[in-house]
Design a protein around this motif. Structure first.
Motif, PDB file in Angstrom:
ATOM      1  N   GLU A 146      -7.487  -3.774  -2.087  1.00  0.00           N
ATOM      2  CA  GLU A 146      -7.390  -3.966  -0.635  1.00  0.00           C
ATOM      3  C   GLU A 146      -7.344  -2.648   0.134  1.00  0.00           C
ATOM      4  O   GLU A 146      -7.667  -2.611   1.323  1.00  0.00           O
ATOM      5  N   SER A 147      -6.940  -1.576  -0.536  1.00  0.00           N
ATOM      6  CA  SER A 147      -6.684  -0.316   0.175  1.00  0.00           C
ATOM      7  C   SER A 147      -7.899   0.597   0.166  1.00  0.00           C
ATOM      8  O   SER A 147      -8.765   0.520  -0.706  1.00  0.00           O
ATOM      9  N   ASN A 148      -7.969   1.466   1.163  1.00  0.00           N
ATOM     10  CA  ASN A 148      -9.000   2.511   1.196  1.00  0.00           C
ATOM     11  C   ASN A 148      -8.379   3.898   1.099  1.00  0.00           C
ATOM     12  O   ASN A 148      -8.982   4.900   1.468  1.00  0.00           O
ATOM     13  N   GLY A 166       0.785  -1.234   0.000  1.00  0.00           N
ATOM     14  CA  GLY A 166       0.000   0.000   0.000  1.00  0.00           C
ATOM     15  C   GLY A 166       0.809   1.272   0.000  1.00  0.00           C
ATOM     16  O   GLY A 166       0.304   2.338  -0.377  1.00  0.00           O
ATOM     17  N   ALA A 167       2.087   1.184   0.379  1.00  0.00           N
ATOM     18  CA  ALA A 167       2.935   2.381   0.405  1.00  0.00           C
ATOM     19  C   ALA A 167       3.196   2.931  -0.999  1.00  0.00           C
ATOM     20  O   ALA A 167       3.621   4.081  -1.141  1.00  0.00           O
ATOM     21  N   VAL A 168       2.942   2.116  -2.051  1.00  0.00           N
ATOM     22  CA  VAL A 168       3.197   2.591  -3.423  1.00  0.00           C
ATOM     23  C   VAL A 168       2.051   3.444  -3.953  1.00  0.00           C
ATOM     24  O   VAL A 168       2.196   4.088  -5.008  1.00  0.00           O
ATOM     25  N   LEU A 169       0.905   3.478  -3.265  1.00  0.00           N
ATOM     26  CA  LEU A 169      -0.271   4.186  -3.799  1.00  0.00           C
ATOM     27  C   LEU A 169      -0.026   5.672  -4.066  1.00  0.00           C
ATOM     28  O   LEU A 169      -0.562   6.211  -5.044  1.00  0.00           O
ATOM     29  N   PRO A 170       0.778   6.382  -3.237  1.00  0.00           N
ATOM     30  CA  PRO A 170       1.071   7.779  -3.602  1.00  0.00           C
ATOM     31  C   PRO A 170       1.806   7.910  -4.934  1.00  0.00           C
ATOM     32  O   PRO A 170       1.804   8.992  -5.527  1.00  0.00           O
ATOM     33  N   LEU A 180      -0.702  -4.820  -8.699  1.00  0.00           N
ATOM     34  CA  LEU A 180      -1.128  -3.455  -8.386  1.00  0.00           C
ATOM     35  C   LEU A 180      -2.641  -3.387  -8.195  1.00  0.00           C
ATOM     36  O   LEU A 180      -3.137  -2.645  -7.325  1.00  0.00           O
ATOM     37  N   LYS A 181      -3.385  -4.151  -8.985  1.00  0.00           N
ATOM     38  CA  LYS A 181      -4.846  -4.175  -8.829  1.00  0.00           C
ATOM     39  C   LYS A 181      -5.240  -4.757  -7.475  1.00  0.00           C
ATOM     40  O   LYS A 181      -6.184  -4.272  -6.835  1.00  0.00           O
ATOM     41  N   ASP A 182      -4.521  -5.790  -7.047  1.00  0.00           N
ATOM     42  CA  ASP A 182      -4.800  -6.374  -5.724  1.00  0.00           C
ATOM     43  C   ASP A 182      -4.570  -5.347  -4.620  1.00  0.00           C
ATOM     44  O   ASP A 182      -5.365  -5.249  -3.674  1.00  0.00           O
ATOM     45  N   VAL A 207     -12.066  -2.769 -12.351  1.00  0.00           N
ATOM     46  CA  VAL A 207     -11.556  -2.975 -10.992  1.00  0.00           C
ATOM     47  C   VAL A 207     -11.997  -1.833 -10.075  1.00  0.00           C
ATOM     48  O   VAL A 207     -12.520  -2.066  -8.971  1.00  0.00           O
ATOM     49  N   LEU A 208     -11.799  -0.608 -10.531  1.00  0.00           N
ATOM     50  CA  LEU A 208     -12.158   0.555  -9.701  1.00  0.00           C
ATOM     51  C   LEU A 208     -13.661   0.598  -9.433  1.00  0.00           C
ATOM     52  O   LEU A 208     -14.093   0.992  -8.346  1.00  0.00           O
ATOM     53  N   GLU A 209     -14.438   0.198 -10.423  1.00  0.00           N
ATOM     54  CA  GLU A 209     -15.894   0.205 -10.268  1.00  0.00           C
ATOM     55  C   GLU A 209     -16.338  -0.829  -9.229  1.00  0.00           C
ATOM     56  O   GLU A 209     -17.381  -0.668  -8.594  1.00  0.00           O
TER      57      GLU A 209
END
Length: 584
Positions: free
Chosen positions: A167-169, A126-130, A161-163, A201-203
């Motif tokens: 998983e993240s909010n 999750g640290a890669v999201l930024p 990356l999709k996983d 995926v986003l939907e």
């Protein structure tokens, strides 16, 4: 690379192995780097950690020598593994040189870059999201890579990356939408497939409300729906279907007005799947949003009316278009005939420039199934009002509607069902908004008279209904029905003028004076006389019209044209006719 250069804290053996052409030796060097970095982590020696990453990045991953670049990539991956949960503190320095290698001409190096980034992302999670946007940008390019190994590696990274996103909010949707809006217009089928898969995926993520940003990507989705690849079209259909389900569930949160123009454009495309899908969306929009869609009526009619004349090969489109047409007509009510409120200074400033709106439409539209009317009205009005209209009181833009209807009725190439639909619209508007419609009657009257020559009996019958409503409507009782709302709708009335003296003497004759107030007789207005004079003049000058259409017109005329006033007018004002009378 200069062998004499000091790469401390990397040992000479590590440096030598990183530059080796054999993968196994580079792998041994990576294990040594991992061991070294773990020691620095244990000592909390951030200075040395940054120095190792910088050396691997600048001296190896970005080197001119291909083997050095490969060594730098595996070295950076080793650093990430050694850092573990602390890798998030150094992600920018770890990711940027790897992404640069995505553009390398050597396919093997691009593959190694995928492998290195996979390991970095897998550790950081999750640290890669930024850093999601730069990762997405790089992956979108690799999705279209010609090398199958690189494409396979990018797919593994993509799934990872999709996983993480699922998983993240903490996903930054607002920051991602501009990039998605840009990438969605790619013409590469693999890039399109990549984009569609991400939208799906986003939907599916409950915490991500992509519906709020649908106006940003809807046009691009319809573009992808026209892809030559069957699989991509199917994927896009699924995405659009999911969005439409969401719209039906939560209509109150949908920005209907911001998407109306997009649907109008794609309802006119020549691609059957796109047109049918857009028309289905338009049907739902009209039924769900109701009067919010009224300001877009002229654009909707431009798209819908030609479809009503389709044959059985496009039966599905025709049926949906008919529902759209009927639903839109029901939205027009007598309250639309109320006087327009004076516009405030703020409203005037926020109104769009019609030319700008139309230019944008022409730049994105792929044309319609019948664009013969476009040139006759597109230069003078904006078919598509700005989306800001849904924030103001809903207004029926009658000028635009009338011009679209006039255009379609004037075009002899338009099919019979379309012409009937146009006449039904005119009749409906004269019933619901007579005061405003009579401002346009002088511009409509000549084409309505001309339509009496139509080959279709149904068209002529409907045309007579409209003319009868015009002639008997109380809204037309004034001598001057007023000028149209817009300057472009004013015409030369010379052909329709009735001499004042003749009209006055006719109205003052004893035989008709009492009829005007009779409760059993429709009260005629000035257009009744205009109709009778023009019709008799046409019968007199066009023998074929008299012989072919004359009897049918007289027999089919609505009761308003059979009143004592009408009969008296025929006897007293009829011009000389050919000896062969159609009245016998």
């Amino acid at each position: 690379m200069n062998p004499e250069k000091d790469f401390a804290p990397l040992t000479p053996n590590i440096v030598r192995a990183l530059n080796d052409k054999l993968y196994e030796k580079r792998k041994v060097a990576a294990l040594e780097i991992e061991k070294l970095v773990r020691e620095f982590v244990a000592q909390n020696n951030t200075v040395q950690i940054k120095h190792v990453i910088q050396t691997l990045s600048q001296e190896f991953a970005l080197s001119q020598h291909p083997h050095s670049r490969k060594g730098g990539l595996i070295g950076l991956a080793a650093c990430s593994i050694a850092l573990g949960k602390d890798s998030g503190l150094y992600l920018k320095e770890l990711i940027e040189p790897v992404l640069t290698c995505f553009n390398d001409a050597d396919s093997r190096l691009r593959y190694y870059a995928c492998e290195a980034l996979y390991n970095i992302v897998k550790v950081a999670r999750g640290a890669v999201l930024p850093h999601f946007n730069v990762l997405f940008d790089g992956l979108s390019k690799l999705a279209a890579d010609p090398d199958p190994n690189v494409k396979s590696g990018s797919e593994l990274l993509d799934r990872l990356l999709k996983d993480i996103v699922t998983e993240s909010n903490k996903f930054d949707l607002v920051g991602f939408i501009p990039l998605l809006r840009e990438r969605i217009y790619s013409n590469n089928q693999y890039a399109r497939q990549f984009i569609i898969s991400w939208i799906l995926v986003l939907e599916s993520v409950p915490d991500i409300n992509l519906l709020d940003y649908l106006p940003e990507i809807l046009d691009g989705l319809f573009q992808i729906l026209g892809d030559n690849g069957k699989e991509i079209r199917k994927m896009c259909e699924v995405v659009l279907g999911e969005f439409l389900k969401e719209i039906k569930k939560n209509p109150s949160s949908v920005k209907f007005a911001e998407m109306a123009n997009i649907l109008v454009i794609h309802c006119q495309t020549t691609d059957d799947l796109i047109q049918l899908t857009a028309m289905c969306w338009m049907r739902e929009f009209i039924q769900l949003a109701g009067r919010v869609m009224l300001p877009y009526s002229s654009g909707i009619l431009t798209a819908v009316l030609p479809c009503l004349a389709y044959d059985d090969r496009k039966k599905s489109i025709k049926e949906v278009a008919n529902v759209c047409n009927q639903s839109l007509m029901k939205l027009v009510t007598p309250e639309d005939d109320e006087p327009d409120e004076p516009k405030s200074a703020v409203q005037r400033q926020t109104e769009p420039n019609p030319e700008d709106s139309l230019a944008k439409q022409e730049g994105t539209s792929s044309g319609g199934p019948d664009s013969s009317c476009d040139s006759s009205f597109s230069s003078s009005i904006s078919v598509f009002p700005s989306a800001c209209t849904d924030r103001a009181p809903v207004t029926l833009h009658l000028d635009g509607i009338v011009q679209v209807l006039n255009c379609h009725l004037s075009d002899m190439a338009i099919g019979m069902m379309t012409r009937i639909a146009v006449l039904k619209w005119l009749y409906h508007l004269y019933i619901k908004t007579p005061r405003k419609m009579f401002r346009h009657t002088d511009s409509l009257f000549p084409i309505l008279l001309q339509t009496l020559s139509d080959e279709s009996d149904e068209v002529v019958l409907k045309d007579l209904e409209v003319l009868a409503e015009i002639a008997s409507s109380p809204a037309g009782q004034t001598d001057d029905p007023g000028q149209p709302d817009g300057p472009d709708l004013q015409i030369n009335h010379s052909e329709l003028q009735v001499p004042t003296s003749s009209k006055t003497s006719l109205l003052n004759t004893p035989s008709t004076k009492g009829l005007e107030c009779s409760p059993s007789t429709p009260t005629m207005n000035s257009y009744f006389y205009k109709f009778m004079i023009n019709l008799l003049q046409r019968f007199s000058s066009e023998r074929r019209l008299l012989e072919v259409r004359g009897p049918f017109i007289i027999r089919s005329a609505p009761p308003a044209f059979s009143s004592p006033q009408a009969l008296h007018f025929e006897m007293s004002k009829q011009p000389p006719l050919p000896s062969r009378s159609f009245l016998s």
